[in-house]
Write a protein that holds these residues in place. Sequence first.
Motif, PDB file in Angstrom:
ATOM      1  N   MET A 169       0.830  -1.202   0.000  1.00 12.07           N
ATOM      2  CA  MET A 169       0.000   0.000   0.000  1.00 12.07           C
ATOM      3  C   MET A 169       0.869   1.258   0.000  1.00 12.07           C
ATOM      4  O   MET A 169       0.564   2.243  -0.695  1.00 12.07           O
ATOM      5  N   GLN A 170       1.940   1.248   0.753  1.00  4.85           N
ATOM      6  CA  GLN A 170       2.845   2.399   0.772  1.00  4.85           C
ATOM      7  C   GLN A 170       3.444   2.650  -0.607  1.00  4.85           C
ATOM      8  O   GLN A 170       3.507   3.792  -1.068  1.00  4.85           O
ATOM      9  N   GLU A 171       3.887   1.583  -1.283  1.00  3.64           N
ATOM     10  CA  GLU A 171       4.458   1.752  -2.618  1.00  3.64           C
ATOM     11  C   GLU A 171       3.413   2.221  -3.617  1.00  3.64           C
ATOM     12  O   GLU A 171       3.696   3.054  -4.490  1.00  3.64           O
ATOM     13  N   ALA A 172       2.188   1.693  -3.508  1.00  6.38           N
ATOM     14  CA  ALA A 172       1.126   2.101  -4.425  1.00  6.38           C
ATOM     15  C   ALA A 172       0.806   3.581  -4.258  1.00  6.38           C
ATOM     16  O   ALA A 172       0.639   4.318  -5.244  1.00  6.38           O
ATOM     17  N   ARG A 173       0.722   4.051  -3.012  1.00 10.53           N
ATOM     18  CA  ARG A 173       0.439   5.468  -2.773  1.00 10.53           C
ATOM     19  C   ARG A 173       1.592   6.345  -3.230  1.00 10.53           C
ATOM     20  O   ARG A 173       1.370   7.422  -3.796  1.00 10.53           O
ATOM     21  N   ALA A 174       2.821   5.894  -2.978  1.00 12.45           N
ATOM     22  CA  ALA A 174       3.986   6.672  -3.413  1.00 12.45           C
ATOM     23  C   ALA A 174       4.026   6.797  -4.931  1.00 12.45           C
ATOM     24  O   ALA A 174       4.475   7.821  -5.468  1.00 12.45           O
ATOM     25  N   ALA A 175       3.528   5.777  -5.638  1.00 16.07           N
ATOM     26  CA  ALA A 175       3.505   5.825  -7.103  1.00 16.07           C
ATOM     27  C   ALA A 175       2.339   6.643  -7.625  1.00 16.07           C
ATOM     28  O   ALA A 175       2.293   6.949  -8.822  1.00 16.07           O
ATOM     29  N   GLY A 176       1.394   7.002  -6.752  1.00 24.04           N
ATOM     30  CA  GLY A 176       0.232   7.775  -7.178  1.00 24.04           C
ATOM     31  C   GLY A 176      -0.884   6.926  -7.752  1.00 24.04           C
ATOM     32  O   GLY A 176      -1.753   7.438  -8.484  1.00 24.04           O
ATOM     33  N   ALA A 177      -0.910   5.633  -7.408  1.00 26.32           N
ATOM     34  CA  ALA A 177      -1.910   4.726  -7.966  1.00 26.32           C
ATOM     35  C   ALA A 177      -3.281   4.956  -7.342  1.00 26.32           C
ATOM     36  O   ALA A 177      -3.404   5.340  -6.175  1.00 26.32           O
ATOM     37  N   ASP A 178      -4.314   4.716  -8.142  1.00 29.52           N
ATOM     38  CA  ASP A 178      -5.694   4.796  -7.647  1.00 29.52           C
ATOM     39  C   ASP A 178      -6.077   3.530  -6.884  1.00 29.52           C
ATOM     40  O   ASP A 178      -6.850   3.586  -5.927  1.00 29.52           O
ATOM     41  N   TYR A 179      -5.540   2.389  -7.341  1.00 31.74           N
ATOM     42  CA  TYR A 179      -5.893   1.098  -6.757  1.00 31.74           C
ATOM     43  C   TYR A 179      -4.646   0.243  -6.544  1.00 31.74           C
ATOM     44  O   TYR A 179      -3.707   0.298  -7.331  1.00 31.74           O
ATOM     45  N   LEU A 180      -4.703  -0.559  -5.493  1.00 35.03           N
ATOM     46  CA  LEU A 180      -3.720  -1.613  -5.278  1.00 35.03           C
ATOM     47  C   LEU A 180      -4.402  -2.940  -5.578  1.00 35.03           C
ATOM     48  O   LEU A 180      -5.459  -3.244  -5.003  1.00 35.03           O
ATOM     49  N   LEU A 181      -3.811  -3.711  -6.476  1.00 33.64           N
ATOM     50  CA  LEU A 181      -4.291  -5.073  -6.734  1.00 33.64           C
ATOM     51  C   LEU A 181      -3.311  -6.011  -6.033  1.00 33.64           C
ATOM     52  O   LEU A 181      -2.188  -6.223  -6.501  1.00 33.64           O
ATOM     53  N   TYR A 182      -3.737  -6.542  -4.903  1.00 31.41           N
ATOM     54  CA  TYR A 182      -2.863  -7.364  -4.064  1.00 31.41           C
ATOM     55  C   TYR A 182      -3.196  -8.829  -4.293  1.00 31.41           C
ATOM     56  O   TYR A 182      -4.355  -9.250  -4.165  1.00 31.41           O
ATOM     57  N   THR A 183      -2.186  -9.614  -4.645  1.00 40.22           N
ATOM     58  CA  THR A 183      -2.402 -11.005  -5.042  1.00 40.22           C
ATOM     59  C   THR A 183      -1.692 -11.967  -4.102  1.00 40.22           C
ATOM     60  O   THR A 183      -0.731 -11.601  -3.415  1.00 40.22           O
ATOM     61  N   ARG A 184      -2.156 -13.208  -4.122  1.00 31.71           N
ATOM     62  CA  ARG A 184      -1.542 -14.254  -3.307  1.00 31.71           C
ATOM     63  C   ARG A 184      -1.672 -15.590  -4.029  1.00 31.71           C
ATOM     64  O   ARG A 184      -2.748 -15.919  -4.546  1.00 31.71           O
ATOM     65  N   PHE A 185      -0.578 -16.317  -4.097  1.00 33.09           N
ATOM     66  CA  PHE A 185      -0.587 -17.670  -4.656  1.00 33.09           C
ATOM     67  C   PHE A 185      -0.998 -18.585  -3.512  1.00 33.09           C
ATOM     68  O   PHE A 185      -0.180 -19.025  -2.702  1.00 33.09           O
ATOM     69  N   ALA A 186      -2.290 -18.894  -3.409  1.00 36.01           N
ATOM     70  CA  ALA A 186      -2.817 -19.566  -2.228  1.00 36.01           C
ATOM     71  C   ALA A 186      -2.496 -21.058  -2.201  1.00 36.01           C
ATOM     72  O   ALA A 186      -2.322 -21.632  -1.121  1.00 36.01           O
ATOM     73  N   ARG A 187      -2.435 -21.682  -3.385  1.00 34.77           N
ATOM     74  CA  ARG A 187      -2.144 -23.115  -3.416  1.00 34.77           C
ATOM     75  C   ARG A 187      -1.701 -23.529  -4.813  1.00 34.77           C
ATOM     76  O   ARG A 187      -2.128 -22.951  -5.808  1.00 34.77           O
ATOM     77  N   GLY A 188      -0.830 -24.523  -4.872  1.00 34.99           N
ATOM     78  CA  GLY A 188      -0.424 -25.099  -6.146  1.00 34.99           C
ATOM     79  C   GLY A 188      -0.304 -26.599  -6.017  1.00 34.99           C
ATOM     80  O   GLY A 188      -0.055 -27.125  -4.921  1.00 34.99           O
ATOM     81  N   GLU A 189      -0.528 -27.290  -7.097  1.00 32.79           N
ATOM     82  CA  GLU A 189      -0.376 -28.747  -7.124  1.00 32.79           C
ATOM     83  C   GLU A 189       0.432 -29.091  -8.363  1.00 32.79           C
ATOM     84  O   GLU A 189      -0.086 -29.072  -9.481  1.00 32.79           O
ATOM     85  N   ASP A 190       1.715 -29.346  -8.152  1.00 35.83           N
ATOM     86  CA  ASP A 190       2.636 -29.590  -9.268  1.00 35.83           C
ATOM     87  C   ASP A 190       2.819 -31.086  -9.456  1.00 35.83           C
ATOM     88  O   ASP A 190       3.674 -31.704  -8.832  1.00 35.83           O
ATOM     89  N   ASN A 191       1.999 -31.663 -10.309  1.00 33.65           N
ATOM     90  CA  ASN A 191       2.085 -33.087 -10.579  1.00 33.65           C
ATOM     91  C   ASN A 191       3.088 -33.371 -11.697  1.00 33.65           C
ATOM     92  O   ASN A 191       3.518 -32.465 -12.413  1.00 33.65           O
ATOM     93  N   VAL A 192       3.438 -34.624 -11.862  1.00 34.30           N
ATOM     94  CA  VAL A 192       4.446 -35.028 -12.842  1.00 34.30           C
ATOM     95  C   VAL A 192       3.910 -34.810 -14.257  1.00 34.30           C
ATOM     96  O   VAL A 192       2.807 -35.247 -14.582  1.00 34.30           O
ATOM     97  N   GLY A 193       4.734 -34.123 -15.082  1.00 32.16           N
ATOM     98  CA  GLY A 193       4.296 -33.823 -16.441  1.00 32.16           C
ATOM     99  C   GLY A 193       5.264 -34.264 -17.520  1.00 32.16           C
ATOM    100  O   GLY A 193       5.020 -34.000 -18.698  1.00 32.16           O
ATOM    101  N   ASN A 194       6.374 -34.901 -17.145  1.00 28.86           N
ATOM    102  CA  ASN A 194       7.300 -35.430 -18.155  1.00 28.86           C
ATOM    103  C   ASN A 194       8.122 -36.562 -17.531  1.00 28.86           C
ATOM    104  O   ASN A 194       8.048 -36.828 -16.331  1.00 28.86           O
ATOM    105  N   TRP A 195       8.915 -37.227 -18.368  1.00 34.25           N
ATOM    106  CA  TRP A 195       9.647 -38.408 -17.924  1.00 34.25           C
ATOM    107  C   TRP A 195      10.702 -38.073 -16.879  1.00 34.25           C
ATOM    108  O   TRP A 195      10.917 -38.818 -15.924  1.00 34.25           O
ATOM    109  N   GLU A 196      11.378 -36.922 -17.035  1.00 39.72           N
ATOM    110  CA  GLU A 196      12.412 -36.534 -16.075  1.00 39.72           C
ATOM    111  C   GLU A 196      11.809 -36.345 -14.682  1.00 39.72           C
ATOM    112  O   GLU A 196      12.381 -36.776 -13.675  1.00 39.72           O
TER     113      GLU A 196
END
Length: 203
Positions: A103-130
């Motif tokens: 929020m501090q960086e967004a305000r310092a940049a003069g932004a109207d909105y902060l879009l704050y994201t989070r990678f909440a979960r991932g499931e990395d299954n096997v996709g190749n022979w290696e």
Amino acid sequence: MRYLLLILALVALAGCMKPSDMAERTGYYFGDAGFLDHSQTRRTGNWRLQADSFIYIAQGPFVPPGHPYARPNVVAEETFNGFVEYFPQVRRAKTPLGLDGAMQEARAAGADYLLYTRFARGEDNVGNWEEYQDTDNAVGRDRSVVQVMLIQTSNRYLVDSATIRSRGGFLTFYDAKPEDLLGPPLEEYARSLLGVRATEEFQ
């Protein structure tokens, strides 16, 4: 069987639909059936933004369960790539940040909105022979869950929030990673904030 019937019904209606609409519908049903990548976005509101809104994008320093080796700022990077086509005034934090720091960086940049994201979960299954030789994970489709909050910088008002759940397809899981699923739904979220459908862009 029901998915096949739905696809055949869509083909029968092709004479009544534009090719772009037909392609969009067919892709949706193939994704829903599990053959192609598929995502579902649940928003808490239906807020619309002006195209000239200044949006600052940041990602929280959260390690996603199930995918601890994801690039630290990958969601912010993919969000920026999806938003820059629709919002000319968009910037991205260079590193993951806590909410107050973002929020501090967004305000310092003069932004109207902060879009704050989070990678909440991932499931990395096997996709190749290696990967099959190097890990005990199951072979199959990857999954990801991303959470976003759209906050006004002037008063910290939560304008919108969304959860985006994505899964890979049986035809696309080879050599794939959960972060490969992030781009299309985040771009679709950008369009939804403008009230624009994908097929309308080329009319």
